[in-house]
Design a protein around this motif. Structure first.
Motif, PDB file in Angstrom:
ATOM      1  N   TRP A  50       1.190  29.355  -3.839  1.00  0.00           N
ATOM      2  CA  TRP A  50       0.860  28.393  -2.799  1.00  0.00           C
ATOM      3  C   TRP A  50       0.858  27.011  -3.422  1.00  0.00           C
ATOM      4  N   LEU A  51       1.687  26.107  -2.889  1.00  0.00           N
ATOM      5  CA  LEU A  51       1.972  24.841  -3.545  1.00  0.00           C
ATOM      6  C   LEU A  51       1.619  23.650  -2.672  1.00  0.00           C
ATOM      7  N   LEU A  52       1.374  22.521  -3.332  1.00  0.00           N
ATOM      8  CA  LEU A  52       1.395  21.222  -2.670  1.00  0.00           C
ATOM      9  C   LEU A  52       2.810  20.694  -2.825  1.00  0.00           C
ATOM     10  N   SER A  53       3.582  20.662  -1.753  1.00  0.00           N
ATOM     11  CA  SER A  53       5.019  20.438  -1.858  1.00  0.00           C
ATOM     12  C   SER A  53       5.361  18.968  -1.798  1.00  0.00           C
ATOM     13  N   GLY A  54       6.553  18.649  -2.334  1.00  0.00           N
ATOM     14  CA  GLY A  54       7.046  17.288  -2.323  1.00  0.00           C
ATOM     15  C   GLY A  54       8.065  17.090  -3.420  1.00  0.00           C
ATOM     16  N   ALA A  55       8.237  15.854  -3.871  1.00  0.00           N
ATOM     17  CA  ALA A  55       9.232  15.537  -4.885  1.00  0.00           C
ATOM     18  C   ALA A  55       8.792  16.060  -6.246  1.00  0.00           C
ATOM     19  N   ASP A  56       9.771  16.369  -7.078  1.00  0.00           N
ATOM     20  CA  ASP A  56       9.510  16.957  -8.384  1.00  0.00           C
ATOM     21  C   ASP A  56       9.247  15.849  -9.401  1.00  0.00           C
ATOM     22  N   GLU A  57       8.061  15.245  -9.363  1.00  0.00           N
ATOM     23  CA  GLU A  57       7.713  14.169 -10.273  1.00  0.00           C
ATOM     24  C   GLU A  57       6.206  14.062 -10.375  1.00  0.00           C
ATOM     25  N   ILE A  58       5.744  13.399 -11.451  1.00  0.00           N
ATOM     26  CA  ILE A  58       4.331  13.131 -11.635  1.00  0.00           C
ATOM     27  C   ILE A  58       3.893  12.057 -10.646  1.00  0.00           C
ATOM     28  N   ARG A  70       0.839  -1.194   0.000  1.00  0.00           N
ATOM     29  CA  ARG A  70       0.000   0.000   0.000  1.00  0.00           C
ATOM     30  C   ARG A  70       0.877   1.247   0.000  1.00  0.00           C
ATOM     31  N   PRO A  71       0.798   2.081  -1.055  1.00  0.00           N
ATOM     32  CA  PRO A  71       1.630   3.295  -1.097  1.00  0.00           C
ATOM     33  C   PRO A  71       1.048   4.392  -0.222  1.00  0.00           C
ATOM     34  N   SER A  72       1.822   5.446  -0.028  1.00  0.00           N
ATOM     35  CA  SER A  72       1.363   6.601   0.735  1.00  0.00           C
ATOM     36  C   SER A  72       1.655   7.874  -0.050  1.00  0.00           C
ATOM     37  N   LEU A  73       0.924   8.897   0.270  1.00  0.00           N
ATOM     38  CA  LEU A  73       1.068  10.185  -0.387  1.00  0.00           C
ATOM     39  C   LEU A  73       1.083  11.260   0.681  1.00  0.00           C
ATOM     40  N   ALA A  74       2.239  11.891   0.897  1.00  0.00           N
ATOM     41  CA  ALA A  74       2.381  12.937   1.903  1.00  0.00           C
ATOM     42  C   ALA A  74       2.307  14.287   1.222  1.00  0.00           C
ATOM     43  N   LEU A  75       1.356  15.112   1.621  1.00  0.00           N
ATOM     44  CA  LEU A  75       1.139  16.419   1.016  1.00  0.00           C
ATOM     45  C   LEU A  75       1.325  17.517   2.052  1.00  0.00           C
ATOM     46  N   ARG A  76       1.912  18.594   1.621  1.00  0.00           N
ATOM     47  CA  ARG A  76       2.012  19.791   2.450  1.00  0.00           C
ATOM     48  C   ARG A  76       1.631  21.001   1.616  1.00  0.00           C
ATOM     49  N   ALA A  77       0.634  21.717   2.057  1.00  0.00           N
ATOM     50  CA  ALA A  77       0.243  22.959   1.398  1.00  0.00           C
ATOM     51  C   ALA A  77       0.988  24.099   2.069  1.00  0.00           C
ATOM     52  N   GLY A  78       1.798  24.804   1.280  1.00  0.00           N
ATOM     53  CA  GLY A  78       2.588  25.877   1.860  1.00  0.00           C
ATOM     54  C   GLY A  78       3.054  26.856   0.820  1.00  0.00           C
ATOM     55  N   ALA A  79       3.684  27.916   1.264  1.00  0.00           N
ATOM     56  CA  ALA A  79       4.182  28.950   0.366  1.00  0.00           C
ATOM     57  C   ALA A  79       5.430  28.473  -0.356  1.00  0.00           C
ATOM     58  N   GLY A  80       5.581  28.889  -1.610  1.00  0.00           N
ATOM     59  CA  GLY A  80       6.751  28.558  -2.400  1.00  0.00           C
ATOM     60  C   GLY A  80       6.852  29.496  -3.577  1.00  0.00           C
ATOM     61  N   THR A  81       7.637  29.125  -4.563  1.00  0.00           N
ATOM     62  CA  THR A  81       7.799  29.966  -5.744  1.00  0.00           C
ATOM     63  C   THR A  81       7.741  29.119  -7.007  1.00  0.00           C
ATOM     64  N   LEU A  82       7.375  29.766  -8.110  1.00  0.00           N
ATOM     65  CA  LEU A  82       7.381  29.173  -9.437  1.00  0.00           C
ATOM     66  C   LEU A  82       8.337  29.966 -10.317  1.00  0.00           C
ATOM     67  N   ALA A  83       8.922  29.297 -11.306  1.00  0.00           N
ATOM     68  CA  ALA A  83       9.840  29.954 -12.242  1.00  0.00           C
ATOM     69  C   ALA A  83       9.062  30.345 -13.496  1.00  0.00           C
ATOM     70  N   LEU A  84       8.218  31.366 -13.380  1.00  0.00           N
ATOM     71  CA  LEU A  84       7.377  31.796 -14.491  1.00  0.00           C
ATOM     72  C   LEU A  84       7.992  32.946 -15.273  1.00  0.00           C
ATOM     73  N   ALA A  85       8.601  33.897 -14.586  1.00  0.00           N
ATOM     74  CA  ALA A  85       9.231  35.044 -15.236  1.00  0.00           C
ATOM     75  C   ALA A  85      10.746  34.891 -15.135  1.00  0.00           C
ATOM     76  N   PRO A  86      11.490  35.133 -16.231  1.00  0.00           N
ATOM     77  CA  PRO A  86      12.945  34.959 -16.212  1.00  0.00           C
ATOM     78  C   PRO A  86      13.597  35.793 -15.111  1.00  0.00           C
TER      79      PRO A  86
END
Length: 475
Positions: A94-102, A71-87
């Protein structure tokens, strides 16, 4: 602009005409998006989807003791972060944080989910494509998580398909926007493909200083930015005779989009997470409402060096968001694979009993003040149900958009069929999201299979338009 829509019949997949949208030129001939992209209007996009479809930090997958037992698990954290939208300028979000994967799971998995909310506002998780899990229904089955709170629950994944996870249900007018997360639930018997790719397309409204605003707010002079997998563009290389499965997700907040993959045959295999009768998309173009997911197979048969542009149109302008390049590497096989069989069914009914269906008329769109029965998500638990239905009965909803702008409707928990105009049949695919033109009426049908209270969302296709909700009960 006149719009010509070709209707999909209910003949066999080998003989039926695939659905498509296309604008008509002044001479009455079908125009091509390749040659005249500015002619594609928002009305044309909605005609294709509403009439007859064609249609940086991530949540983590982390092992747990239960995972060792399967049985897998999914750990989610909703918190502040940043996106690389503007150079050169990080964009707060506001992000759901964790590993950088689908997120990837298997059909039949039971996931142990935990959520920690480190935001200053409540959070409600919305999982589009999840099949009938009443205890996970946001707001109605599971209350929003208060600021600083924690939650944990177990979630069975009954259906295979492409899903969408986000925390944006309560996001209108908040201080910062929140991106969505793609989730793949693999079939128990996966089809033969060489690669399984996800294209998550999202839209943002950026001010001149690089900051972004949440939907439900006046965008004023903010510029529109589309991303694919969190970046402005996507480059993908493929070998000759390789078969790609592309899971295309419209994660936009309000935008209906058209996506064209030039010079490639696009075979639609699933809509909104449910298998469809396979068909080729006309002119290699697809139309997706916000939240819509399309699984498409692409067989690479063009010569090495061929470049296919990924063109996105939002009804206002066309833009290139990537390219697919045929590499010079050795072919994947001597010849292309034969046309694929339909994806395995998720167990949805082959037929719906329309004669004895419970029939409901719903008007959607517009401001909450004009239609007080539709409320903002935070107030849904205090509102009256739109209707009640007994388990096992078919429901036919007549959806009418009486406003002067297009609207989007999303049904929670239950995939539906888009009915033909005379209620004498339905399109050979399932949906959970539908776009309607201004003044348009569409009829949909679904089997009320899962007991519980379920939400319905409706909003206009404008950034400042509010997300509104009603609910119904299966009991």
């Amino acid at each position: 602009m006149m719009v010509r829509i070709k209707k999909m019949g209910l003949a066999s997949p080998a003989t039926q005409s695939p659905p498509y949208w296309t604008p008509a030129g002044e001479n009455g001939r079908d125009s091509d998006m390749t040659h005249a992209p500015p002619a594609l209007s928002r009305r044309t996009l909605l005609a294709g989807l509403g009439g007859t479809i064609l249609v940086p930090s991530l949540a983590s997958w982390t092992p747990s003791p239960a995972a060792a037992q399967g049985r897998p698990s999914l750990a989610l954290r909703a918190g502040a972060g940043t996106l690389a939208l503007a150079p050169g300028t990080p964009t707060p979000a506001w992000l759901l944080s964790g590993a950088d994967e689908i997120l990837r799971f298997k059909q039949g998995d039971e996931i142990d989910i935990s959520l920690q909310n480190d935001l200053p506002v409540p959070v409600a998780l919305m999982w589009r494509g999840l099949g009938g899990i009443a205890r996970a229904e946001p707001l109605l089955g599971r209350p929003p998580m208060a600021a600083g709170g924690k939650d944990a629950f177990r979630l069975p994944l009954r259906h295979a398909g492409t899903e969408l996870l986000d925390a944006r249900l309560l996001g209108d007018g908040q201080a910062l926007p929140s991106p969505a997360r793609a989730c793949v639930v693999q079939e128990a018997a996966p089809p033969e493909v060489d690669r399984d790719e996800v294209w998550l397309i999202e839209d943002f409204r950026l001010r001149a200083d690089g900051t972004a605003i949440a939907p439900g707010s006046d965008p004023k002079d903010a510029a529109t930015l589309f991303t694919i997998n969190g970046k402005p563009t996507l480059d993908l290389a493929a070998r000759i005779n390789e078969r790609l499965r592309i899971r295309i997700i419209n994660g936009c907040q309000r935008s209906v989009i058209a996506l064209r993959i030039e010079d490639q045959e696009i075979r639609v295999m699933a809509m909104d997470g449910q298998p469809a009768e396979p068909f080729l998309a006309r002119n290699s173009q697809l139309v997706l409402a916000p939240g819509t997911r399309i699984d498409a197979f692409i067989d690479i048969t063009k010569p090495a060096g061929t470049t296919s542009g990924l063109m996105l149109h939002d009804g206002k302008q066309a833009r290139t968001i990537g390219k697919l390049v045929v590499s010079g590497e050795a072919p994947a096989r001597d010849r292309a694979l034969p046309p694929p069989a339909p994806l395995p069914s998720n167990g949805l009914p082959a037929r719906l009993d329309l004669k004895s269906a419970q029939r409901i008329d719903l008007t959607i769109g517009g401001a909450a003040a004009a239609k007080p029965e539709w409320v903002k998500p935070a107030g849904i638990t205090a509102s009256a149900p739109a209707f009640r239905v007994k388990p096992g009965r078919v429901v036919v909803l007549a959806l009418t958009n009486r406003d002067n702008t297009a609207a989007v409707f999303h049904l929670h928990g239950h995939p539906f069929r888009l009915l033909d105009r005379l209620d004498d049949g339905w399109k050979p695919y399932w949906l959970d999201t539908l776009a309607l033109e201004a003044g348009q009426t569409q009829r949909i049908a679904f089997l009320a299979e899962y007991p519980g209270r379920w939400g319905m969302e409706a909003f206009a296709t404008a950034w400042a338009a509010p997300r509104l909700m009603r609910w119904f009960e299966v009991a």
